[in-house]
Design a protein around this motif. Structure first.
Motif, PDB file in Angstrom:
ATOM      1  N   MET A 183      69.303 -27.307  21.777  1.00 13.73           N
ATOM      2  CA  MET A 183      69.455 -28.143  20.578  1.00 13.73           C
ATOM      3  C   MET A 183      70.491 -29.242  20.803  1.00 13.73           C
ATOM      4  O   MET A 183      70.237 -30.429  20.555  1.00 13.73           O
ATOM      5  CB  MET A 183      69.899 -27.295  19.383  1.00 13.73           C
ATOM      6  CG  MET A 183      68.960 -26.187  18.974  1.00 13.73           C
ATOM      7  SD  MET A 183      69.719 -25.201  17.655  1.00 13.73           S
ATOM      8  CE  MET A 183      68.653 -23.762  17.640  1.00 13.73           C
ATOM      9  N   PHE A 184      71.678 -28.850  21.292  1.00 19.41           N
ATOM     10  CA  PHE A 184      72.765 -29.816  21.432  1.00 19.41           C
ATOM     11  C   PHE A 184      72.471 -30.814  22.561  1.00 19.41           C
ATOM     12  O   PHE A 184      72.832 -31.992  22.469  1.00 19.41           O
ATOM     13  CB  PHE A 184      74.083 -29.095  21.676  1.00 19.41           C
ATOM     14  CG  PHE A 184      74.505 -28.212  20.533  1.00 19.41           C
ATOM     15  CD1 PHE A 184      74.323 -28.630  19.225  1.00 19.41           C
ATOM     16  CD2 PHE A 184      75.055 -26.966  20.758  1.00 19.41           C
ATOM     17  CE1 PHE A 184      74.691 -27.817  18.149  1.00 19.41           C
ATOM     18  CE2 PHE A 184      75.437 -26.155  19.698  1.00 19.41           C
ATOM     19  CZ  PHE A 184      75.250 -26.576  18.397  1.00 19.41           C
ATOM     20  N   THR A 185      71.811 -30.342  23.614  1.00 19.16           N
ATOM     21  CA  THR A 185      71.418 -31.249  24.695  1.00 19.16           C
ATOM     22  C   THR A 185      70.420 -32.281  24.184  1.00 19.16           C
ATOM     23  O   THR A 185      70.513 -33.474  24.484  1.00 19.16           O
ATOM     24  CB  THR A 185      70.787 -30.469  25.867  1.00 19.16           C
ATOM     25  OG1 THR A 185      71.703 -29.478  26.304  1.00 19.16           O
ATOM     26  CG2 THR A 185      70.457 -31.397  27.020  1.00 19.16           C
ATOM     27  N   GLN A 186      69.466 -31.821  23.380  1.00 14.57           N
ATOM     28  CA  GLN A 186      68.458 -32.735  22.836  1.00 14.57           C
ATOM     29  C   GLN A 186      69.095 -33.740  21.889  1.00 14.57           C
ATOM     30  O   GLN A 186      68.731 -34.921  21.875  1.00 14.57           O
ATOM     31  CB  GLN A 186      67.372 -31.933  22.111  1.00 14.57           C
ATOM     32  CG  GLN A 186      66.079 -32.685  21.935  1.00 14.57           C
ATOM     33  CD  GLN A 186      65.454 -33.083  23.258  1.00 14.57           C
ATOM     34  OE1 GLN A 186      65.292 -32.269  24.158  1.00 14.57           O
ATOM     35  NE2 GLN A 186      65.123 -34.359  23.388  1.00 14.57           N
ATOM     36  N   SER A 187      70.074 -33.289  21.109  1.00 14.47           N
ATOM     37  CA  SER A 187      70.786 -34.212  20.229  1.00 14.47           C
ATOM     38  C   SER A 187      71.531 -35.266  21.042  1.00 14.47           C
ATOM     39  O   SER A 187      71.576 -36.439  20.659  1.00 14.47           O
ATOM     40  CB  SER A 187      71.769 -33.437  19.343  1.00 14.47           C
ATOM     41  OG  SER A 187      72.499 -34.323  18.525  1.00 14.47           O
ATOM     42  N   CYS A 213      60.567 -34.027  26.350  1.00 15.66           N
ATOM     43  CA  CYS A 213      61.743 -34.273  25.494  1.00 15.66           C
ATOM     44  C   CYS A 213      62.977 -34.761  26.243  1.00 15.66           C
ATOM     45  O   CYS A 213      63.929 -35.228  25.605  1.00 15.66           O
ATOM     46  CB  CYS A 213      62.096 -33.000  24.726  1.00 15.66           C
ATOM     47  SG  CYS A 213      60.757 -32.389  23.685  1.00 15.66           S
ATOM     48  N   VAL A 214      63.003 -34.625  27.556  1.00 19.35           N
ATOM     49  CA  VAL A 214      64.160 -35.078  28.340  1.00 19.35           C
ATOM     50  C   VAL A 214      63.790 -36.237  29.250  1.00 19.35           C
ATOM     51  O   VAL A 214      64.376 -37.320  29.169  1.00 19.35           O
ATOM     52  CB  VAL A 214      64.766 -33.918  29.165  1.00 19.35           C
ATOM     53  CG1 VAL A 214      65.893 -34.426  30.074  1.00 19.35           C
ATOM     54  CG2 VAL A 214      65.298 -32.820  28.249  1.00 19.35           C
ATOM     55  N   LEU A 215      62.804 -36.020  30.116  1.00 16.87           N
ATOM     56  CA  LEU A 215      62.470 -37.037  31.117  1.00 16.87           C
ATOM     57  C   LEU A 215      61.918 -38.310  30.481  1.00 16.87           C
ATOM     58  O   LEU A 215      62.300 -39.421  30.876  1.00 16.87           O
ATOM     59  CB  LEU A 215      61.466 -36.458  32.115  1.00 16.87           C
ATOM     60  CG  LEU A 215      61.242 -37.274  33.390  1.00 16.87           C
ATOM     61  CD1 LEU A 215      62.554 -37.461  34.156  1.00 16.87           C
ATOM     62  CD2 LEU A 215      60.186 -36.607  34.274  1.00 16.87           C
TER      63      LEU A 215
END
Length: 340
Positions: free
Chosen positions: A109-113, A195-197
């Motif tokens: 969650m916090f990484t995605q934020s 969601c990241v790359l």
């Protein structure tokens, strides 16, 4: 941590089977000390960033509102996610699947934020460079708050996907290890690729366009040396400021990528080659590196952004002054009591 392995075994080929129910797992003390040190730096450093923006009106810009959102995510990593990672390092909580999934989902969650905050910063800079006349209409404080709220909501929904059912069948042993509970197809295909790359690629493309545009504008202004006046001088100074700001923000993005990509690569490796071996030392180093990203941004701001650096110095000087006054007050009180 985004990837958790058994401390009792180095090969990742054992990740398909659960540990014995009567197994006693000893904590990795070096890993725990490193994590606690990073947690302290992350919480204190990013609290300082929030305090700086709150105290200095010059720092209350739309860009810095998104950096505060990033700082809040990093504070949460230090105060919540890293303690959860330390607990799951020894398989706790045991025999409680949903609490286990919640703890393992926290860092996602916090990484995605953080990623969405960085994306918001990149888009804000893009609007400032390519749509300067619409900037003050689009990038208001109210719109910034709405964007921050939306990014946090979306980040929490993405992080909670394992709790919604996309997880593995829990092992009979009940140990809360990442690779035994979280489905690697979710981590690789959904979390990493989608969601990241994808946001990272978009951000790198945005900054590439910004750098090209700023350099082109700087060249154009330089070619107008013959008719240089006050207006051209202001434009040149503005371009230099934009280039410096873009460079500083790009460094934040670049360090985020350097810190997180190794762990995601290991995730891909475990999914695509489940019988392959991953050394425990390499895995723990990748986990620590990913968490360390939450502690580096305040140092980066202090190094590259003059206003942040000056505000940090002012806060430290204030603390020293207050501390000195308290010490002298206590010393005076002790002297008076001694004289009495």
């Amino acid at each position: 941590s985004l990837l958790q392995t058994e401390n009792f075994s180095t090969p990742s080929s054992t990740t398909s089977s659960s540990p014995p129910a009567d197994l006693v797992i000893s904590p990795n003390l070096a890993y725990m000390v490193a994590e606690l040190f990073i947690a302290f730096l992350s919480a204190v450093g990013n609290l300082l960033v929030c305090a700086a923006v709150g105290l200095n009106r010059k720092l209350r810009t739309v860009t810095n509102y998104f950096l505060v959102s990033l700082a809040v995510a990093d504070i949460c990593v230090g105060a919540i996610a890293i303690p959860c990672a330390i607990l799951t390092d020894v398989g706790l909580p045991r025999h409680n699947l949903y609490l286990c999934l919640l703890m393992l989902s926290v860092l996602i969650m916090f990484t995605q934020s953080s990623i969405f905050s960085l994306l918001a910063v990149a888009v804000e800079r893009y609007v400032a460079i390519f749509m300067p006349f619409r900037y003050h209409v689009l990038m208001t404080s109210r719109n910034a708050v709405l964007v921050i709220f939306a990014t946090w909501l979306l980040a929490f929904l993405i992080g909670l996907v394992p709790l919604m059912g996309w997880h593995k069948t829990p092992p009979e042993s009940g140990y809360c290890f990442f690779v035994f509970v979280v489905d690697m197809t979710y981590m690789v295909y959904f979390n990493f690729f989608a969601c990241v790359l994808t946001p990272l690629v978009i951000m790198f493309l945005i900054y590439a366009q910004i750098f090209v545009m700023v350099k082109r504008q700087a060249r154009r202004i330089a070619c107008e040396q013959s008719c240089r006046g006050e207006r051209q001088a202001r434009a040149a100074a503005s371009m230099r400021r934009e280039m410096k700001t873009a460079t500083s923000l790009f460094l934040v993005l670049f360090l985020f990528t350097i810190c997180w990509i190794p762990l995601h690569i290991i995730n891909c490796f475990l999914l695509l080659c489940p019988r392959c071996s991953v050394p425990l030392e390499l895995l723990l180093t990748a986990i620590i590196l990913s968490h360390a990203n939450s502690a580096v941004n305040p140092f980066l701001y202090a190094y590259t952004m003059t206003t942040f650096r000056d505000t940090f110095k002012a806060i430290f000087m204030c603390w020293r002054t207050v501390g000195g006054r308290e010490a002298s007050n206590w010393a005076g009180r002790d002297d008076r009591e001694g004289a009495g």
